[in-house]
Design an enzyme around this catalytic site. Sequence first.
Site, mmCIF file in Angstrom:
data_model
loop_
_atom_site.group_PDB
_atom_site.id
_atom_site.type_symbol
_atom_site.label_atom_id
_atom_site.label_comp_id
_atom_site.label_asym_id
_atom_site.label_seq_id
_atom_site.Cartn_x
_atom_site.Cartn_y
_atom_site.Cartn_z
ATOM 1 N N TYR A 187 0.865 -1.184 0.000
ATOM 2 C CA TYR A 187 0.000 0.000 0.000
ATOM 3 C C TYR A 187 0.903 1.236 0.000
ATOM 4 O O TYR A 187 1.805 1.349 0.845
ATOM 5 C CB TYR A 187 -0.887 0.030 1.242
ATOM 6 C CG TYR A 187 -2.077 -0.892 1.198
ATOM 7 C CD1 TYR A 187 -3.370 -0.387 1.157
ATOM 8 C CD2 TYR A 187 -1.920 -2.274 1.192
ATOM 9 C CE1 TYR A 187 -4.472 -1.222 1.123
ATOM 10 C CE2 TYR A 187 -3.010 -3.122 1.160
ATOM 11 C CZ TYR A 187 -4.280 -2.593 1.117
ATOM 12 O OH TYR A 187 -5.361 -3.430 1.075
ATOM 13 N N HIS A 229 -4.857 -2.516 -7.615
ATOM 14 C CA HIS A 229 -6.081 -3.177 -7.156
ATOM 15 C C HIS A 229 -7.140 -2.195 -6.681
ATOM 16 O O HIS A 229 -8.312 -2.327 -6.990
ATOM 17 C CB HIS A 229 -5.800 -4.176 -6.039
ATOM 18 C CG HIS A 229 -7.013 -4.984 -5.684
ATOM 19 N ND1 HIS A 229 -7.892 -4.614 -4.687
ATOM 20 C CD2 HIS A 229 -7.515 -6.091 -6.238
ATOM 21 C CE1 HIS A 229 -8.875 -5.491 -4.636
ATOM 22 N NE2 HIS A 229 -8.673 -6.405 -5.561
ATOM 23 N N HIS A 230 -6.773 -1.219 -5.886
ATOM 24 C CA HIS A 230 -7.751 -0.202 -5.511
ATOM 25 C C HIS A 230 -7.057 1.106 -5.160
ATOM 26 O O HIS A 230 -5.864 1.128 -4.851
ATOM 27 C CB HIS A 230 -8.682 -0.674 -4.379
ATOM 28 C CG HIS A 230 -8.081 -0.677 -3.013
ATOM 29 N ND1 HIS A 230 -7.905 -1.825 -2.269
ATOM 30 C CD2 HIS A 230 -7.629 0.326 -2.224
ATOM 31 C CE1 HIS A 230 -7.369 -1.522 -1.100
ATOM 32 N NE2 HIS A 230 -7.185 -0.228 -1.051
ATOM 33 N N HIS A 269 -3.355 0.462 -3.553
ATOM 34 C CA HIS A 269 -3.054 -0.928 -3.221
ATOM 35 C C HIS A 269 -2.493 -1.598 -4.470
ATOM 36 O O HIS A 269 -3.178 -1.735 -5.483
ATOM 37 C CB HIS A 269 -4.320 -1.648 -2.752
ATOM 38 C CG HIS A 269 -4.117 -3.104 -2.462
ATOM 39 N ND1 HIS A 269 -5.151 -3.943 -2.145
ATOM 40 C CD2 HIS A 269 -3.000 -3.874 -2.429
ATOM 41 C CE1 HIS A 269 -4.687 -5.155 -1.936
ATOM 42 N NE2 HIS A 269 -3.380 -5.135 -2.118
ATOM 43 N N HIS A 276 -16.391 -4.612 0.170
ATOM 44 C CA HIS A 276 -14.958 -4.893 0.057
ATOM 45 C C HIS A 276 -14.520 -6.001 0.998
ATOM 46 O O HIS A 276 -14.739 -5.942 2.209
ATOM 47 C CB HIS A 276 -14.142 -3.626 0.358
ATOM 48 C CG HIS A 276 -12.664 -3.821 0.211
ATOM 49 N ND1 HIS A 276 -12.058 -4.048 -1.004
ATOM 50 C CD2 HIS A 276 -11.671 -3.838 1.123
ATOM 51 C CE1 HIS A 276 -10.752 -4.188 -0.827
ATOM 52 N NE2 HIS A 276 -10.493 -4.065 0.464
ATOM 53 N N HIS A 297 -11.315 -9.489 0.793
ATOM 54 C CA HIS A 297 -10.131 -9.921 0.038
ATOM 55 C C HIS A 297 -10.370 -11.305 -0.555
ATOM 56 O O HIS A 297 -11.502 -11.641 -0.903
ATOM 57 C CB HIS A 297 -8.891 -9.863 0.931
ATOM 58 C CG HIS A 297 -8.395 -8.471 1.157
ATOM 59 N ND1 HIS A 297 -7.311 -8.158 1.950
ATOM 60 C CD2 HIS A 297 -8.841 -7.271 0.695
ATOM 61 C CE1 HIS A 297 -7.111 -6.845 1.964
ATOM 62 N NE2 HIS A 297 -8.035 -6.292 1.209
ATOM 63 N N MET A 307 -10.397 -8.466 5.025
ATOM 64 C CA MET A 307 -11.229 -7.326 5.411
ATOM 65 C C MET A 307 -12.695 -7.723 5.247
ATOM 66 O O MET A 307 -13.019 -8.670 4.531
ATOM 67 C CB MET A 307 -10.934 -6.096 4.547
ATOM 68 C CG MET A 307 -9.585 -5.452 4.770
ATOM 69 S SD MET A 307 -9.435 -3.936 3.770
ATOM 70 C CE MET A 307 -7.828 -3.350 4.289
#
Length: 628
Positions: free
Chosen positions: A128, A160-161, A238, A316, A318, A391
């Site tokens: 991150y 990824h985000h 991320h 959200h 994983h 998460m």
Amino acid sequence: MRGSDIYDRYATGNTVPQVDSIQNVQLLGGFQNDTHTILRFSRPWSTCDEAEDLELSKDDTVRLIWAYGNSDPVGGDPMSIGYHSQRGGKSIFLSEPRFQMPLLGEDVKAWDVRSPNVTLPEDLTTIYWCKLFKIPPMPQKTHVIGYVPLISKDNIQHVHHILLYECHLPESDKYFERWIDVDGAQCFGANMPVSWRYCTSPLVAWAVGGEGNMVPENIGFPLGEEHGGATYFMMELHYDNPNLRKGVVDNSGLRVFYTENLRPVDAGILILGHKVSPMQIIPPRQHWFSTGICSSGCTAKQLPETGITIFAGILHSHLLGRNITLRHVRENKELPVVIRDLSYDFNFQEIRNLKKESTVLPGDILITECGLDSTSRTNATFGGFGTGEEMCLAFMFYYPRTELAYCASGPSTKSLFNALGIEEVYPPKGQKPGSTNEFGIDVDAETQLADGLRSGTAQNKMGKVDFVQLFRGIVVKSPAKYENRSLYDIVTSKGTWDDNDMIQRMQEIVSRGEHKETCDLKSTSRGVKLNDEASISYPEFTALPPEVNRNCFVDGGIGNGNGNGNGKENGNGNGIGNWNGNGNEIGSETGGDTEYGVWKPLPCLPQLPSCSLYRWQDRVLANRPTFF
């Protein structure tokens, strides 16, 4: 394929798709040229063909798989199709239109925030990266009305985000201005300044699969502290690099659209769910269920009297995530689900504009539930920011804007210790006093670090951020079998998870036991906490009945009577009686026609499509539903 023929087929595993005994696909039209073959067809959402069709959902992620070849079947034989080398798949929401960028007026301006050519480390599979930004000069109040991602073409598989957080502190320039011309730091890494932990309220939330979003025309997100927004922002990216590809340099980011033509209402984003903490423990080889609660105490204190209205959201989790649901409770009765996805795809996390907005009033309860599948893992999984960690969150877009930014919960340390059989731990070692102010920030140290990173005299350190390492500081005193062992050693030991009774106790605590709640405002620091002050319990409430597809008729049809005496069997036909059973097992416990009883979950009939959605346990009150 012969001319205009089209076949309804099904397959199990890697086999040739078989022609369905019931043809539910209708060809509507098509054409072919030198480069493309276009077919337009339709199929009912529910075909009632349980054996050979999947029911299509209007709310959940649907995975499309495709394959094509360069030649038609030989002789028109539908079974002569061979292996097609051109193949792939894509996740979509079938009932929602694809995002299309509208034409913007001359009043709309764009603000680009991009990663400063970050080089991904060659020894980390996930990282991150955080970077601070300051809004452009704005002589008057403006509203953010949308955004699109700016993803580097060569790095689509790595990004990824992206989240863009508001940063809030009194005298914000005193803490954040020094970081604007610094390239950034690894989020929660050794060089991440404490002041950045006051960047907690997201303005933009984009995840892989998303193409952008424009908010409804009646709302906007304010910019600038003097106008109820923020002046400084932190962008969090991320990155995934599972194959440890070398030489990856990225400058992805976001294009944020804003206007001085103000909308009637200011909007905000609220994060709900399970606290991001190593206390979120998922044992191996399990179908697991995690819960996060935003209690009536938090909403009663932080929401306005008229409440807030949720108009969109992003769910959200994983790699273990399989389904996510946000439930809504008011005055001990469950209201319709706010948002859910029973076929969650980690690689497709698009913003969902709600078909029907949800109003949340002071005193309401919001429950985030995540179904997780760890059956393929041999070690425990812990909450955290890495892709291999977990998460369980819901990002809710709402109006009017409030100060509430984060409302989440997780099992208390005491209850998890009880489940693990830990009786007593040694007191934590004291920390050395530092020269921090009332916000926990050492201003001189941060100034020195910023100057060093800017000049190159300080190294931007990057390493694996593994939150479960915090457990090394917790040492067990008793019982004897754990004496002088760290909590880290206990929970990372494979032998710990051979105790099925202990796993069942932990599941009950995680899903329905005592939780510690975090109810944070925009100005609250976000840190990884093992304990918080508010103790809450899973609420008692009258749940909505499970959904049943009443369009499909089996065994004589679905009953439409009152199902007196046995609502599961009686009614007109031997299907399912209606939900207003007079004193029956499915209806009200006290009898009588009531809209809400204390519903007892329906034992799944294998003929019904709903059985593939919920696996209800018989004789369990619906205020304690079990989904696995």
